[in-house]
Design a protein around this motif. Structure first.
Motif, PDB file in Angstrom:
ATOM      1  N   ASP A 152     -20.408  23.772 -12.429  1.00  0.00           N
ATOM      2  CA  ASP A 152     -20.753  25.185 -12.264  1.00  0.00           C
ATOM      3  C   ASP A 152     -22.258  25.406 -12.376  1.00  0.00           C
ATOM      4  N   GLN A 195     -23.265  37.457 -12.780  1.00  0.00           N
ATOM      5  CA  GLN A 195     -22.124  38.349 -12.617  1.00  0.00           C
ATOM      6  C   GLN A 195     -21.134  37.862 -11.560  1.00  0.00           C
ATOM      7  N   ARG A 201     -18.209  36.083  -9.775  1.00  0.00           N
ATOM      8  CA  ARG A 201     -16.891  35.582 -10.177  1.00  0.00           C
ATOM      9  C   ARG A 201     -16.292  34.726  -9.065  1.00  0.00           C
ATOM     10  N   ASP A 210     -15.307  36.326  -5.897  1.00  0.00           N
ATOM     11  CA  ASP A 210     -16.380  36.814  -5.030  1.00  0.00           C
ATOM     12  C   ASP A 210     -16.818  35.778  -4.005  1.00  0.00           C
ATOM     13  N   CYS A 236     -15.396  26.111  -8.197  1.00  0.00           N
ATOM     14  CA  CYS A 236     -14.341  27.128  -8.088  1.00  0.00           C
ATOM     15  C   CYS A 236     -12.936  26.530  -8.116  1.00  0.00           C
ATOM     16  N   ARG A 291      -9.480  27.307 -10.718  1.00  0.00           N
ATOM     17  CA  ARG A 291      -9.899  28.355 -11.654  1.00  0.00           C
ATOM     18  C   ARG A 291      -9.364  29.698 -11.179  1.00  0.00           C
ATOM     19  N   ASP A 322      -9.235  33.752 -10.351  1.00  0.00           N
ATOM     20  CA  ASP A 322     -10.183  34.575  -9.607  1.00  0.00           C
ATOM     21  C   ASP A 322     -11.083  35.420 -10.500  1.00  0.00           C
ATOM     22  N   ASP A 323     -10.601  35.811 -11.669  1.00  0.00           N
ATOM     23  CA  ASP A 323     -11.386  36.713 -12.509  1.00  0.00           C
ATOM     24  C   ASP A 323     -12.386  35.988 -13.404  1.00  0.00           C
ATOM     25  N   GLU A 324     -12.441  34.665 -13.339  1.00  0.00           N
ATOM     26  CA  GLU A 324     -13.392  33.910 -14.157  1.00  0.00           C
ATOM     27  C   GLU A 324     -14.801  34.010 -13.583  1.00  0.00           C
ATOM     28  N   LEU A 325     -15.788  34.034 -14.470  1.00  0.00           N
ATOM     29  CA  LEU A 325     -17.178  33.962 -14.039  1.00  0.00           C
ATOM     30  C   LEU A 325     -17.474  32.570 -13.504  1.00  0.00           C
ATOM     31  N   ARG A 368     -19.390  29.230 -16.317  1.00  0.00           N
ATOM     32  CA  ARG A 368     -18.342  29.266 -17.336  1.00  0.00           C
ATOM     33  C   ARG A 368     -18.821  29.795 -18.685  1.00  0.00           C
TER      34      ARG A 368
END
Length: 346
Positions: free
Chosen positions: A114, A134, A136, A139, A181, A184, A186-189, A192
């Protein structure tokens, strides 16, 4: 629209102004008297060696919390402009593609996909640091040879009320973005462990290249990405569009200054060799016993142990086969003339 963080800055600066008014025993009964007192405060800050941003925040804060004084602080603002002319800002140095690739290689060797992806997409996509933090997993959208990043309401988007996006062109950046990605929610930054961890990693990587004394921080990724995009395509309009600047005139000055400062970041032979080695070895994740050993200034340096000692990271080295793309050319600028990573010189 003023953000919560900006309101906090305004409040802190105005509090400093009010403290000065109280300590100096000034008496302000009319708005017309406020300009004279504010001008005296700006002169005090300059003589006291304070940062000029505090003066700007204070005057802007007065206008925000007391709208009646808008357009009534002309002398104070004129003093701030004079201060800015006699004390130009210290702009960060733009990073080169080779150095970014080397730093991404360090992150890859530490088992931090990441962080590697963040470094690469921040450079290639000309992202602001806040936009990266910001971002995620949801996105990110992958296509055949591209990836798009939904940035939401960015700094410029808040003024227009429209969400912004950027396209990532680099195959290397997309490859590591896929790894970051994978598996993982979808709502994870995307990053990490958050912004603080990313900044600590960045600081460590800069130190490993012996550039701690240089004026380099995370914003150097955006500045470097814009600079090298412009140099590769010679298109100011393209770079301004990808960088998403609200003011075209200020962005032109920004780019011209960045191109002029490239000469200040010339890598020494050992730094160039280290960047090439880290990209070709660590990014490919070749399973070698001594892959976490590098030599800086002829002193043995254990990257993994230093990283764990400094930041308590759960870093590990993984043995994976060499991807096909790792043996190909480096193409940060898709469509532009590319060279082998081993012979890039900046």
């Amino acid at each position: 629209m003023v953000s919560r963080a900006m309101r906090a800055r305004y409040a802190q600066a105005v509090l400093g102004f009010l403290t000065y008014v109280s300590d100096a025993d000034f008496s302000v009964h009319r708005i017309s008297q406020l300009c004279e007192v504010a001008s005296s405060w700006v002169e005090f800050l300059y003589a006291d060696g304070q940062r000029k941003g505090l003066a700007s925040d204070g005057l802007a804060g007065l206008q925000y919390f007391l709208p009646q004084c808008q357009g009534r602080l002309k002398l104070a603002w004129k003093l701030v402009k004079v201060w800015q002319r006699v004390e130009p800002p210290m702009r960060v140095l733009p990073l080169s593609p080779l150095l970014v690739l080397g730093m991404a290689g360090l992150a890859a060797g530490l088992g931090l996909p990441d962080i590697a992806a963040g470094l690469l997409i921040c450079f290639d996509g000309i992202l602001r640091s806040g936009e990266l933090y910001q971002l995620r997993v949801a996105d990110v959208t992958f296509y055949a040879s591209r990836a798009s990043l939904r940035l939401g309401l960015t700094k410029a988007g808040k003024r227009t009320g429209q969400e912004e996006m950027v396209v990532v062109n680099s195959r290397i950046a997309i490859s590591w973005l896929r790894r970051a990605c994978a598996h993982r929610s979808d709502d994870e930054l995307l990053i990490r462990r958050g912004p603080d961890f990313f900044r600590k990693c960045f600081k460590l990587f800069v130190a490993e290249f012996g550039l701690s004394d240089a004026n380099i921080n995370v914003y150097s990724l955006r500045r470097g990405g814009a600079t090298w995009d412009f140099m590769a395509y010679q298109s100011m309009e393209r770079t301004l569009l990808r960088g998403r600047w609200a003011s075209t005139s200020s962005a032109r000055v920004y780019l011209q200054d960045a191109v002029a400062t490239i000469a200040h970041l010339k890598l020494l032979p050992w730094q160039t060799a280290l960047a090439n080695r880290d990209f070709l070895v660590d990014t490919a994740c070749v399973g070698r016993r001594n892959q976490n050993k590098v030599h800086l200034h002829r002193q043995p340096y254990d990257r993994k142990l230093a990283f764990q000692a400094a930041y308590g990271a759960e870093a590990r080295f993984e043995k994976r086969p060499v991807p096909v793309w790792a043996t190909q050319t480096s193409d940060f600028f898709d469509g532009a003339e590319t060279q082998s990573v081993g012979v890039l010189q900046y």
